[in-house]
Design a protein around this motif. Structure first.
Motif, PDB file in Angstrom:
ATOM      1  N   GLU A 106       0.902  -1.145   0.170  1.00 30.46           N
ATOM      2  CA  GLU A 106      -0.097  -0.024   0.021  1.00 30.46           C
ATOM      3  C   GLU A 106       0.973   1.161  -0.058  1.00 30.46           C
ATOM      4  O   GLU A 106       0.273   2.359  -0.014  1.00 30.46           O
ATOM      5  N   PHE A 107       2.022   1.110   0.092  1.00 28.94           N
ATOM      6  CA  PHE A 107       3.117   2.280   0.207  1.00 28.94           C
ATOM      7  C   PHE A 107       3.546   2.505  -1.137  1.00 28.94           C
ATOM      8  O   PHE A 107       4.372   3.746  -1.275  1.00 28.94           O
ATOM      9  N   ILE A 108       3.451   1.891  -2.097  1.00 23.91           N
ATOM     10  CA  ILE A 108       4.070   2.066  -3.690  1.00 23.91           C
ATOM     11  C   ILE A 108       3.859   3.112  -4.110  1.00 23.91           C
ATOM     12  O   ILE A 108       4.547   3.986  -4.585  1.00 23.91           O
ATOM     13  N   THR A 109       2.527   3.539  -4.155  1.00 23.00           N
ATOM     14  CA  THR A 109       1.982   4.949  -4.926  1.00 23.00           C
ATOM     15  C   THR A 109       2.469   6.065  -4.253  1.00 23.00           C
ATOM     16  O   THR A 109       3.053   6.966  -4.627  1.00 23.00           O
ATOM     17  N   ALA A 110       2.469   6.112  -2.923  1.00 25.32           N
ATOM     18  CA  ALA A 110       3.171   7.178  -2.059  1.00 25.32           C
ATOM     19  C   ALA A 110       4.851   7.429  -2.476  1.00 25.32           C
ATOM     20  O   ALA A 110       5.376   8.438  -2.462  1.00 25.32           O
ATOM     21  N   LEU A 111       5.374   6.346  -2.347  1.00 23.95           N
ATOM     22  CA  LEU A 111       6.859   6.146  -2.673  1.00 23.95           C
ATOM     23  C   LEU A 111       7.015   6.804  -3.918  1.00 23.95           C
ATOM     24  O   LEU A 111       8.255   7.429  -4.352  1.00 23.95           O
ATOM     25  N   ASP A 112       6.269   6.112  -5.017  1.00 26.42           N
ATOM     26  CA  ASP A 112       6.509   6.927  -6.258  1.00 26.42           C
ATOM     27  C   ASP A 112       6.434   8.238  -6.436  1.00 26.42           C
ATOM     28  O   ASP A 112       7.222   9.093  -7.091  1.00 26.42           O
ATOM     29  N   SER A 113       5.306   9.028  -5.697  1.00 22.54           N
ATOM     30  CA  SER A 113       5.244  10.038  -5.809  1.00 22.54           C
ATOM     31  C   SER A 113       6.158  10.939  -4.977  1.00 22.54           C
ATOM     32  O   SER A 113       6.772  12.014  -5.472  1.00 22.54           O
ATOM     33  N   LEU A 114       6.842  10.437  -4.030  1.00 20.63           N
ATOM     34  CA  LEU A 114       7.752  11.044  -3.086  1.00 20.63           C
ATOM     35  C   LEU A 114       9.226  11.104  -4.035  1.00 20.63           C
ATOM     36  O   LEU A 114       9.832  11.985  -3.799  1.00 20.63           O
ATOM     37  N   ALA A 150       8.425  25.181  -2.269  1.00 20.08           N
ATOM     38  CA  ALA A 150       6.800  24.797  -2.682  1.00 20.08           C
ATOM     39  C   ALA A 150       6.947  23.190  -2.504  1.00 20.08           C
ATOM     40  O   ALA A 150       6.097  22.667  -1.894  1.00 20.08           O
ATOM     41  N   ILE A 151       7.880  22.658  -3.206  1.00 20.55           N
ATOM     42  CA  ILE A 151       7.984  21.306  -3.437  1.00 20.55           C
ATOM     43  C   ILE A 151       8.429  20.521  -2.066  1.00 20.55           C
ATOM     44  O   ILE A 151       7.927  19.606  -1.628  1.00 20.55           O
ATOM     45  N   LYS A 152       9.127  21.432  -1.261  1.00 21.53           N
ATOM     46  CA  LYS A 152       9.545  20.845   0.122  1.00 21.53           C
ATOM     47  C   LYS A 152       8.070  20.820   0.917  1.00 21.53           C
ATOM     48  O   LYS A 152       8.109  19.465   1.419  1.00 21.53           O
ATOM     49  N   ASN A 153       7.170  21.578   0.732  1.00 15.65           N
ATOM     50  CA  ASN A 153       6.004  21.305   1.678  1.00 15.65           C
ATOM     51  C   ASN A 153       5.334  19.983   1.077  1.00 15.65           C
ATOM     52  O   ASN A 153       4.683  19.358   1.924  1.00 15.65           O
ATOM     53  N   GLN A 154       5.298  19.791  -0.074  1.00  8.91           N
ATOM     54  CA  GLN A 154       4.506  18.472  -0.657  1.00  8.91           C
ATOM     55  C   GLN A 154       5.242  17.213  -0.190  1.00  8.91           C
ATOM     56  O   GLN A 154       4.772  16.347   0.179  1.00  8.91           O
ATOM     57  N   ILE A 155       6.539  17.421  -0.332  1.00  9.52           N
ATOM     58  CA  ILE A 155       7.530  16.283   0.277  1.00  9.52           C
ATOM     59  C   ILE A 155       7.156  16.102   1.745  1.00  9.52           C
ATOM     60  O   ILE A 155       7.055  14.878   1.956  1.00  9.52           O
ATOM     61  N   ASN A 156       7.178  16.996   2.329  1.00  7.52           N
ATOM     62  CA  ASN A 156       7.250  16.992   4.028  1.00  7.52           C
ATOM     63  C   ASN A 156       5.556  16.196   4.255  1.00  7.52           C
ATOM     64  O   ASN A 156       5.793  15.496   5.026  1.00  7.52           O
ATOM     65  N   SER A 157       4.761  16.759   3.520  1.00  3.96           N
ATOM     66  CA  SER A 157       3.579  16.207   3.789  1.00  3.96           C
ATOM     67  C   SER A 157       3.299  14.907   3.555  1.00  3.96           C
ATOM     68  O   SER A 157       2.743  14.033   4.496  1.00  3.96           O
ATOM     69  N   ILE A 158       4.004  14.377   2.359  1.00  8.37           N
ATOM     70  CA  ILE A 158       3.909  13.007   2.088  1.00  8.37           C
ATOM     71  C   ILE A 158       4.703  12.296   2.890  1.00  8.37           C
ATOM     72  O   ILE A 158       4.527  10.805   3.496  1.00  8.37           O
ATOM     73  N   ALA A 159       5.833  12.518   3.165  1.00 10.31           N
ATOM     74  CA  ALA A 159       6.745  11.677   4.126  1.00 10.31           C
ATOM     75  C   ALA A 159       6.270  11.683   5.528  1.00 10.31           C
ATOM     76  O   ALA A 159       6.187  10.595   6.210  1.00 10.31           O
ATOM     77  N   VAL A 160       5.712  12.607   6.079  1.00  9.22           N
ATOM     78  CA  VAL A 160       5.265  12.534   7.348  1.00  9.22           C
ATOM     79  C   VAL A 160       4.116  11.527   7.237  1.00  9.22           C
ATOM     80  O   VAL A 160       3.812  10.683   8.425  1.00  9.22           O
TER      81      VAL A 160
END
Length: 214
Positions: A106-114, A150-160
């Motif tokens: 279930e983590f693959i999609t999030a990891l691809d985006s990350l 701006a990208i940092k905020n997206q990364i941080n949201s996904i990673a957390v």
């Protein structure tokens, strides 16, 4: 006919019945333990490493962002170099997390985006903040730095969110395996008692019918 009614034959029948009951009980125990072991192995091979990698990823990314901020505010070229080195570590951690995850995870999609977002972030940041630290502050560089944050905020949201998801699944799996192990013990005890009661009943009934009252 004489063989069928002999005492030794009847005793062998009783022994075979007891062995058959014991075999069924052993088979049940083996199957229950096999399922439990398979689930525990998945926790050990997937969820535990993912939890470690995810924590390391969040820590490394926060440190990298802090280094880029130092480069932006202080013009510290060493901070940029440190951040770029951390970028290599972060990329490796994302790859490790993808390799550790199963194909249907279930983590693959999030990891691809990350991974996609981080590649963009690192490419922009490693260039923009070097220029800023060196005193180059053109409009293009400012736009790149703003884009990076701006990208940092997206990364941080996904990673957390990913870290929370992994930790929760790990905890739920550990609780599930503990409960399953307890249920297996109870079921095995019940099954063995039933097998014992049935075996005693069978021996008694068989003995009365074919040995004591042939």
């Amino acid at each position: 006919m004489k063989k069928l009614t002999s005492v030794s034959y009847k005793i062998r029948m009783i022994a075979l019945m007891i062995l058959a009951a014991y075999f069924l009980a052993t088979l049940f125990t083996f199957f229950s333990n096999y399922l439990l072991t398979s689930n525990i192995l998945r926790v050990r091979k997937e969820y535990f490493p993912l939890t470690v990698y995810s924590n390391e990823l969040n820590t490394a990314f926060n440190q990298q962002v802090k280094s880029y901020e130092d480069a932006l505010l202080l013009g510290d070229i060493d901070a940029v170099n440190s951040a770029n080195e951390q970028g290599k570590t972060i990329k490796e951690l994302i790859v490790k997390m993808k390799e550790t995850s199963s194909e249907k995870s279930e983590f693959i999609t999030a990891l691809d985006s990350l991974q996609t977002l981080y590649d963009d972030f690192f490419e922009i940041s490693s260039d923009a903040f070097v220029n800023i630290a060196q005193g180059v502050n053109s409009e293009e560089i400012q736009q790149k730095s703003q884009q990076a944050f701006a990208i940092k905020n997206q990364i941080n949201s996904i990673a957390v969110r990913l870290n929370e998801q992994i930790v929760n699944i790990l905890q739920n799996n550990l609780d599930s395996q503990r409960n399953r192990a307890f249920r297996n013990i109870i079921m095995q005890l019940i099954f063995f008692v039933l097998v014992l009661v049935f075996s005693l009943w069978f021996v008694r009934a068989f003995s009365r019918r074919y040995i004591l009252n042939p």
